[in-house]
Design a protein around this motif. Structure first.
Motif, PDB file in Angstrom:
ATOM      1  N   SER A  13       4.046   1.664  -0.607  1.00 38.24           N
ATOM      2  CA  SER A  13       4.944   1.914  -2.192  1.00 38.24           C
ATOM      3  C   SER A  13       3.881   1.785  -3.686  1.00 38.24           C
ATOM      4  CB  SER A  13       5.652   0.280  -2.169  1.00 38.24           C
ATOM      5  OG  SER A  13       5.049  -0.530  -2.863  1.00 38.24           O
ATOM      6  N   GLY A  14       2.581   1.561  -3.563  1.00 33.22           N
ATOM      7  CA  GLY A  14       1.601   1.460  -4.591  1.00 33.22           C
ATOM      8  C   GLY A  14       1.604   0.398  -5.321  1.00 33.22           C
TER       9      GLY A  14
ATOM     10  N   LYS B  60      -1.469  -1.471  -5.727  1.00 31.56           N
ATOM     11  CA  LYS B  60      -2.358  -0.828  -6.151  1.00 31.56           C
ATOM     12  C   LYS B  60      -2.531  -0.889  -8.054  1.00 31.56           C
ATOM     13  CE  LYS B  60      -3.873   3.833  -7.805  1.00 31.56           C
ATOM     14  NZ  LYS B  60      -4.529   5.193  -7.675  1.00 31.56           N
TER      15      LYS B  60
ATOM     16  N   GLU C 110       0.378  -1.431  -0.513  1.00 32.00           N
ATOM     17  CA  GLU C 110       0.257   0.305   0.244  1.00 32.00           C
ATOM     18  C   GLU C 110       0.986   1.182  -0.217  1.00 32.00           C
ATOM     19  OE1 GLU C 110      -2.769  -0.326   3.203  1.00 32.00           O
ATOM     20  OE2 GLU C 110      -4.283  -1.248   1.614  1.00 32.00           O
TER      21      GLU C 110
END
Length: 88
Positions: free
Chosen positions: A43-44, A47, A41
């Motif tokens: 670091s992305g 997603k 979450e």
């Protein structure tokens, strides 16, 4: 980690209450913790993978074969199938 005497750091009423449960032994009192973010979450990555998986499902519903998706995303057929089944 430093050990402290309960008499030095606790109010007398709390010390007396703790002595009802434990006497003369060491007790660890953890720091209050905030909920940690789930993997990926911060670091992305989480997603990005969710978006990739949506794309895989979209291509699959538009007629792409598992073999085509393997080549496009460099994943095993089993991984592709797991993503598709999980999305259903």
């Amino acid at each position: 980690m430093n050990y402290k005497n309960g008499r030095d750091v606790l109010p007398p009423s709390l010390l007396k209450e703790l002595q009802n449960y434990i006497q003369g032994d060491l007790i660890y009192i953890p720091k209050p913790t905030e909920k940690r973010a789930l993997w990926g979450e911060v670091s992305g990555t989480r997603k990005l993978l969710a978006e990739r998986n949506k794309e895989i499902c979209l291509y699959y519903t538009n007629g792409w074969s598992v073999a085509d998706l393997e080549r496009k995303y460099h994943l095993s057929g089993e991984s592709i199938r797991k993503i598709i089944v999980k999305a259903r």
